[in-house]
Each structure stands twice: as C-alpha cells, then as structure tokens.
Motif scaffolding. Structure first.
Motif, PDB file in Angstrom:
ATOM      1  N   ILE A   1       5.329   9.735   3.228  1.00 57.63           N
ATOM      2  CA  ILE A   1       3.932   9.866   2.797  1.00 57.63           C
ATOM      3  C   ILE A   1       3.059  10.352   3.954  1.00 57.63           C
ATOM      4  O   ILE A   1       2.185  11.196   3.764  1.00 57.63           O
TER       5      ILE A   1
ATOM      6  N   ASP B   1      11.189   6.058  -4.374  1.00 54.99           N
ATOM      7  CA  ASP B   1      10.313   5.188  -3.586  1.00 54.99           C
ATOM      8  C   ASP B   1      10.491   3.751  -4.070  1.00 54.99           C
ATOM      9  O   ASP B   1      10.007   3.370  -5.138  1.00 54.99           O
TER      10      ASP B   1
ATOM     11  N   ASP C   1       0.617   8.701  -3.882  1.00 53.15           N
ATOM     12  CA  ASP C   1       1.733   8.356  -2.984  1.00 53.15           C
ATOM     13  C   ASP C   1       2.990   9.138  -3.367  1.00 53.15           C
ATOM     14  O   ASP C   1       3.754   9.582  -2.512  1.00 53.15           O
TER      15      ASP C   1
HETATM   16  K     K Z   1       5.170   3.323  -1.987  1.00 50.91           K
END
Ligand code: K
Ligand code: ADP
Ligand code: PAZ
Length: 284
Positions: free
Chosen positions: A272, A143, A123
């Motif tokens: 992503i 993130d 990710d």
């Molecule tokens: K994430």
C-alpha cells in the motif's frame, strides 16, 4: 520527508519516506482524538514521533532505537507540522485527521488503476498498484487483514475484480461473539490438526483449513485465467497464513500442503505504501 498513513479496520499503518524512498514502516493502534489534536500543534516531527512511534511497554523507550535516532536527526530540520499523506477505509477515523494542518487525503479516483468501481476500497487499489509496480501486471493481491480480500488487475493495469470475506481474526471473533458457548480462540503459530477433538482446536481447524483451501482455489483460478500472472500476499496475517500453507498437512498422514503455490507466492508488507508513493508521483 513525509509520513504515509493507511487507516485500516484494525489499526493504523505508518511509513516514513524521504522523497521516494521508504525508510521505515510500523503499525500502531488508533489514536484518541485529543492526541491527534495535540499532534496538529506539534512543532517538530520529534513531537509527532513520540506519540506515534511504538514504545516498549516496560521501559517507555522506543523499541527501534537506531531507526528512531536517525529519524530524530533527520527531523530536526523539518518545519512543523510534518506532512502526512493519508488513505483510509474507515471514514470515522479519516474525520479525526481532517483538522491536521499538513494532511493530504488520497482518494480512489487518484489511483492510476483502470476500471475501478466507485466503492472499491482504496487500500485494495493502492496495494494492487504497488504490487504491479514491483512484479508487473497481471497481478493478484491477497490482503489478509481485518477482512481478507482478493484483488486482481490484468496486463493493462485494468481491474479484473476480486472478493471480500472475513479475515482470520474476524472469523474467530465472530464465532465467539455470536454463539452461546464458543470461546475466544487465538490463532496458533503452527498449522493445527484437521480432525480436532476439542472445541478450541475444532474452531482453529475449521477457520484455517477452509481459508487456506479458499486461497488455494483463488490462486489456481487466477493462474488458469492469467497463466503469466503474479500473486502477492500482504496484510497483518500474511506470515501466519503462509506458514500454515508451508507446513505439512496434519491430516492422518502428513502429506505436504501446497508447495507449488507457496513457492510462487510473493509476500510483502508494504504494498500500500508503494502504491501511495506511485500515486503521488503520478501527480507531480
Ligand atoms: K489491509
Ligand atoms: N498488534 C496487532 N493488532 C491487530 N492485529 C494484529 C496485530 N498483529 C497481528 N495482527 C493480525 O492482523 C490482522 C489485521 O490485519 P491488518 O492488515 O493489520 O488490518 P487492517 O489493515 O484491516 O487494519 C488481524 O486479523 C490480526 O490477526
Ligand atoms: C474490504 C475492506 C473492508 C478491507 O479493509 P481492511 O480489512 O484491509 O481494513 C476495504 O477494502 C473496504 O472497505 N472496501 C470497500 C468495498 C470494496 O472494496 O468493494
């Protein structure tokens, strides 16, 4: 058409693409194994969407009426079962999808970022790629998911590295779960007062003010090292965090928080997915 599925540590992140274009993205809870089994036999995208599309709890009707209608129109022509491109940081969840006939599981070595170490979360690599695609390199991705991660790449698309810490929700859950008398506390919509006079607000203040200060410190360090570098925030807590950083500090005198940082901070939910699309493109 294809569906992108990113399996995070809290939930599933979905996106519907036609070719290179992301049409719509949404989140769902994890699906039980028997539901995934059933999906593998689904004859149309419609069958699949009925399971994975967020429903209005009260009416049982899909919330995003227009999107759903256009998806259903589009999908009537698609043969079964619809392709899913999957990336995951939760191996036990990945395993559930392995039996799905039309799944392609992306692996870290396929993501075109240089200098990746073998246990880096896919990710993080995908978000970095997606962000760099859009804003250019060097780029720092923050993130704010289950875990909060910082991940940077230099002008040559080479991983600089980063950091991992418990995200906002996890910090609150850990305090409640691992202590004798701390309660479960929600994240407030507004920045709380720094100096709290009750337990709930003391927890909120402690978690939020230290996390925001840590983010500020990482961004300032990033700009010292990469003065031309971009910064982007993503993940489920991105909007809350940016709001906290925007609002005036509720210390005794309400001096403003970090205006110069917030103004140059990009916020984007779909990094992503952009990275998944770019990774696929790289293999064509
Ligand atoms: K994430
Ligand atoms: N419906 C939701 N379910 C779970 N987490 C949510 C939800 N809405 C907002 N969040 C926030 O998002 C965070 C998780 O971020 P997310 O990026 O979705 O996680 P992950 O990618 O790790 O699965 C949690 O800390 C929580 O505060
Ligand atoms: C750090 C993470 C747990 C973040 O996952 P998330 O909170 O987004 O679900 C994930 O990227 C991961 O498992 N990484 C492996 C370790 C590393 O990146 O170094």
């Amino acid at each position: 058409m294809w569906l992108a599925l990113m399996i995070g540590n809290s939930r599933l992140h979905w996106a519907y693409f036609t070719g290179d274009t992301l049409i719509y993205a949404w989140d769902t809870d994890y699906l039980p194994a028997d539901v995934i089994q059933r999906l593998s036999q689904s004859q149309t995208l419609k069958d699949l969407l009925l399971e994975i599309f967020p429903n209005d709890e009260a009416t049982g009707k899909a919330r995003h009426g227009n999107i759903e209608d256009s998806l259903k129109t589009l999908c009537s022509s698609v043969s079964s079962p619809p392709p899913i491109i999957l990336a995951s940081v939760v191996p036990s969840q990945t395993a559930l999808w392995q039996s799905y006939p039309n799944v392609r599981i992306l692996t870290l070595d396929q993501v075109p970022i240089k200098g990746i170490y073998p246990t880096l979360g896919i990710d993080r690599a995908l978000a970095l790629l997606g962000a760099g695609q859009n804003w250019g390199f060097p780029i720092l991705v923050i993130d704010a998911g289950t875990a909060l991660t910082f991940t940077g790449a230099d002008a040559n698309q080479h991983l600089v590295g980063g950091a991992i810490l418990p995200g906002l929700g996890l910090q609150l859950a850990t305090l409640a779960g691992k202590t004798g008398q701390l309660p479960t506390v929600e994240l407030p919509q507004q920045l709380p007062y720094r100096y709290a006079l009750n337990t709930k607000e003391a927890i909120q203040s402690g978690v939020i003010y230290t996390l925001v200060a840590g983010i500020k410190d990482f961004i300032e360090a990033w700009w010292r090292d990469f003065p031309q570098g971009n910064v982007v925030m993503t993940g489920g807590d991105r909007t809350l965090l940016v709001n906290y950083m925007r609002s005036p500090m509720k210390a005794p005198k309400g001096a403003s928080q970090f205006p110069e940082i917030v103004d140059s901070l990009n916020v984007e939910a779909n990094l992503i997915f952009w990275g998944m699309q770019k990774t696929l493109k790289n293999y064509e």
